[in-house]
Structure formats: C-alpha cells, structure tokens
Design a protein around this motif. Structure first.
Motif, mmCIF file in Angstrom:
data_model
loop_
_atom_site.group_PDB
_atom_site.id
_atom_site.type_symbol
_atom_site.label_atom_id
_atom_site.label_comp_id
_atom_site.label_asym_id
_atom_site.label_seq_id
_atom_site.Cartn_x
_atom_site.Cartn_y
_atom_site.Cartn_z
ATOM 1 N N PHE A 27 -10.882 9.208 1.500
ATOM 2 C CA PHE A 27 -10.310 9.936 0.382
ATOM 3 C C PHE A 27 -9.898 8.996 -0.750
ATOM 4 C CE2 PHE A 27 -10.205 13.818 2.772
ATOM 5 C CZ PHE A 27 -10.121 14.809 1.807
ATOM 6 N N ASP A 28 -9.263 7.888 -0.410
ATOM 7 C CA ASP A 28 -8.788 6.990 -1.453
ATOM 8 C C ASP A 28 -9.945 6.261 -2.147
ATOM 9 O OD1 ASP A 28 -6.187 7.709 -1.092
ATOM 10 O OD2 ASP A 28 -5.650 6.009 0.161
ATOM 11 N N LEU A 29 -10.886 5.757 -1.355
ATOM 12 C CA LEU A 29 -12.011 5.024 -1.936
ATOM 13 C C LEU A 29 -13.038 5.947 -2.586
ATOM 14 C CD1 LEU A 29 -12.608 2.346 0.848
ATOM 15 C CD2 LEU A 29 -11.658 1.954 -1.430
ATOM 16 N N GLY A 30 -13.148 7.177 -2.076
ATOM 17 C CA GLY A 30 -14.166 8.088 -2.600
ATOM 18 C C GLY A 30 -13.643 9.144 -3.546
ATOM 19 N N PHE B 236 -6.800 -3.264 -12.954
ATOM 20 C CA PHE B 236 -6.499 -4.434 -12.123
ATOM 21 C C PHE B 236 -5.855 -4.017 -10.803
ATOM 22 C CE2 PHE B 236 -3.438 -7.823 -10.946
ATOM 23 C CZ PHE B 236 -4.355 -8.809 -10.604
ATOM 24 N N PHE B 237 -4.819 -3.184 -10.882
ATOM 25 C CA PHE B 237 -4.116 -2.804 -9.660
ATOM 26 C C PHE B 237 -4.885 -1.764 -8.839
ATOM 27 C CE2 PHE B 237 -0.600 -4.920 -11.774
ATOM 28 C CZ PHE B 237 -0.039 -5.622 -10.712
ATOM 29 N N MET B 238 -5.694 -0.944 -9.482
ATOM 30 C CA MET B 238 -6.535 -0.040 -8.706
ATOM 31 C C MET B 238 -7.585 -0.810 -7.917
ATOM 32 S SD MET B 238 -7.252 3.614 -10.534
ATOM 33 C CE MET B 238 -7.794 2.991 -12.109
ATOM 34 N N LEU B 239 -8.095 -1.881 -8.519
ATOM 35 C CA LEU B 239 -9.074 -2.697 -7.808
ATOM 36 C C LEU B 239 -8.427 -3.457 -6.654
ATOM 37 C CD1 LEU B 239 -11.215 -4.039 -10.802
ATOM 38 C CD2 LEU B 239 -11.834 -2.280 -9.121
ATOM 39 N N ILE B 240 -7.164 -3.868 -6.833
ATOM 40 C CA ILE B 240 -6.443 -4.484 -5.719
ATOM 41 C C ILE B 240 -6.265 -3.477 -4.585
ATOM 42 C CG2 ILE B 240 -4.195 -5.403 -4.998
ATOM 43 C CD1 ILE B 240 -3.964 -6.764 -7.676
ATOM 44 N N PHE B 241 -5.880 -2.258 -4.957
ATOM 45 C CA PHE B 241 -5.725 -1.173 -3.996
ATOM 46 C C PHE B 241 -7.037 -0.936 -3.250
ATOM 47 C CE2 PHE B 241 -5.271 3.742 -3.793
ATOM 48 C CZ PHE B 241 -5.036 3.682 -2.428
ATOM 49 N N ALA B 242 -8.128 -0.833 -3.994
ATOM 50 C CA ALA B 242 -9.436 -0.628 -3.373
ATOM 51 C C ALA B 242 -9.799 -1.800 -2.466
ATOM 52 C CB ALA B 242 -10.500 -0.446 -4.450
ATOM 53 N N GLY B 243 -9.488 -3.007 -2.924
ATOM 54 C CA GLY B 243 -9.795 -4.193 -2.130
ATOM 55 C C GLY B 243 -9.066 -4.212 -0.795
ATOM 56 N N TRP C 24 -8.167 -1.576 1.050
ATOM 57 C CA TRP C 24 -8.817 -0.649 1.971
ATOM 58 C C TRP C 24 -10.209 -1.150 2.372
ATOM 59 C CZ3 TRP C 24 -4.502 0.375 3.006
ATOM 60 C CH2 TRP C 24 -3.776 1.537 2.823
ATOM 61 N N ILE C 25 -10.949 -1.718 1.426
ATOM 62 C CA ILE C 25 -12.294 -2.212 1.740
ATOM 63 C C ILE C 25 -12.226 -3.347 2.757
ATOM 64 C CG2 ILE C 25 -14.275 -3.455 0.783
ATOM 65 C CD1 ILE C 25 -13.884 -1.806 -1.784
ATOM 66 N N SER C 26 -11.231 -4.212 2.628
ATOM 67 C CA SER C 26 -11.097 -5.320 3.577
ATOM 68 C C SER C 26 -10.824 -4.799 4.987
ATOM 69 C CB SER C 26 -9.987 -6.271 3.137
ATOM 70 O OG SER C 26 -8.708 -5.653 3.220
#
Length: 296
Positions: free
Chosen positions: A211-214, A173-180, A182-184
């Motif tokens: 680096f974070d997303l990949g 859940f929180f990793m997806l928030i983190f990814a979201g 950066w993606i935004s």
C-alpha cells in the motif's frame, strides 16, 4: 400543450432539487453513522473493552491502540461533524468529508485482509465485525465521489515558483527516504526470507509495504506533479490527497508513540523520526496548499 411546455422545466428543476437533497441527506447520514461505527470499533477493541481480538501477534496491538486513538479522536469527529454540517448545508462540510475517505479505505482493507487468516498460531474473533468494516468501506466510496462532485470548481492558484520548488524538494527527499526504508526491508526478505517483524505478521508486512510503495508514495509524487502542471484544475484532488496524507501520518505517528511507550521490540527510532518529519512537512504542505488557492 403550451402550458405543458411551460411547466416541464419547472418539473425537471423540482426533480433535480429532490435528487440533490436526497444525495446530500443520504451522504450526511452515511458519514454520521460511519463515525459512530468507528467509535464503536475503537471502544470494543484493545483500547478499551478488548472484545475484538484480531488474528495477529499480540505485539501488533501496540499499533492497533494508536490507530484506534486516532479513529476515536480525529476520524470519528471529522465524519460526524462533516455529516451534521452537510445536513445544515454548511459550505465547509465538503472540506471535512473529503479528508476522510482515502484513509478509511486504507484502514478497512488493512483491518479485513491484513490479518494472519491462514496461520494456526493466532486466534481471534474479528471476523464477527466484518459487516461493520464493510459498511465503512462502502460509505467511504460514496462520500468520496459525492464530495469530489460537490467540491468548489472555480478556484485559482497563487503559488510562487520559488516556494513551490523548496516544498517540492523537501517533500520528495523525505518521501524517497520513506520509500527506501520499505524497499530495503523488502529486499531483506527476498535475500534472507525474513525481516523485522516479518515472522510474526507476514501478511501485515506485505500489506503495508504494498500500500505504501504502490499507493501512498505514488499519490504524494502525483500531487506534487499536479501542483506544477495543473494547479488551477486539481484543487479537489489536492485536498483529497492531503486529507489522506495528514490523517494517515497522524495515525502512523500515534502507532509509533504507543510502540515506544510500550517498549515494542519492533520499534525503531529511525522510522518514527522519518514519520515525524514527514508529518511536519505534510502539515506545512496542507497549509501551503490552502493558502495558495482562492475560490473565485
């Protein structure tokens, strides 16, 4: 001829022992020297003497201060303690050393290719320290492979599926928030040509997001997948992953705190809140992993 056949296994054993001793001493010395170089870089940087001037916006120094503090107080002692304990043949040496390499690889790449080299707006002299960073990068790769090769292989997992499920859902859940987050910001740059902090340091912006997303987030998801599918055979990989996650989240939160204290205009409470929660989850997860593995 008969005596030669009897002596040959002994000679092979001696060569094997000498090779093992060389690898152990060589890796230990690399770790100790890398720790010393980290201290040197932290002291020479904006944290103390300010002799190293990185080619980027002045405001980025708030993040560099946080990183240097963590390098000085966490990573350097970890490497030096790991190297000394390896020289003393302590069992825990491998555990200490395996926590550092992925963080150091990320750190060196950020501190070498992450600056605004082509910009005429900024000046700096950090290229003079190139070989210090290169030494840490090479040492990290060697330490990583040595630690993985020497890590205890005979372990058994004791995860309860209910507890593992709860941890998995929270972490994802929180990793997806983190990814979201950066993606935004990436989508914002695509749509408008700029985003928070993008104009002052576009190279750093892309380096961190790539680096974070990949790398960081996929590693986190992969570690969870392996806990479910190969729990008994991936303990070294799990330990390496969580060593990276823990050291990295400590550095990220240190940067955020320094940015907050220095009233950095690019600081967001949203980001620090997410990273603090991720730090708590990663810390709990590391303990959770260690508690549920037993050396056989």
């Amino acid at each position: 001829h008969y005596e030669y056949l009897l002596e040959k296994p002994d000679m092979e054993q001696i060569i094997s022992l000498q090779r093992a001793r060389f690898e152990r001493v060589f890796t230990a010395l690399l770790a100790i020297l890398s720790g010393v170089i980290l201290i040197l870089l932290a002291v020479q940087g904006p944290l103390f003497l300010d002799h190293i001037h990185y080619k980027t916006a002045e405001i980025i120094n708030n993040q560099l201060l946080g990183q240097d503090i963590v390098n000085l107080l966490v990573l350097a002692p970890l490497l030096i303690a790991g190297g000394i304990s390896l020289l003393l043949k302590k069992r825990y040496a491998i555990y200490l050393l395996l926590m550092a390499p992925l963080y150091l690889i990320y750190y060196v790449l950020s501190y070498t290719i992450g600056w605004e080299w082509s910009s005429k707006l900024y000046t700096g002299n950090n290229e003079k320290w190139f070989f210090h960073f290169l030494f840490i990068l090479i040492s990290s790769v060697i330490i990583l492979f040595y630690a993985l090769a020497e890590f205890p292989e005979k372990v058994q997992s004791h995860f309860k599926r209910k507890h593992l499920l709860i941890y998995t859902l929270l972490n994802l859940f929180f990793m997806l928030i983190f990814a979201g987050m950066w993606i935004s910001e990436v989508r914002e740059v695509i749509a408008t040509g700029t985003a928070r902090g993008y104009d002052i340091a576009p190279t750093a912006f892309w380096l961190v997001r790539v680096f974070d997303l990949g790398f960081t987030i996929p590693l986190g998801i992969l570690s969870i997948y392996l806990l479910w599918t190969r729990p008994d055979t991936t303990f070294p990989v799990q330990f390496m992953f969580y060593g990276f996650f823990l050291t990295m989240i400590i550095a990220v939160n240190a940067m955020g705190v320094i940015m907050l204290l220095n009233n950095d205009p690019t600081f967001l409470f949203r980001d620090l809140s997410v990273f603090l929660i991720l730090g708590a989850i990663i810390s709990f997860g590391f303990g959770f992993i260690l508690k549920n593995y037993r050396t056989t």
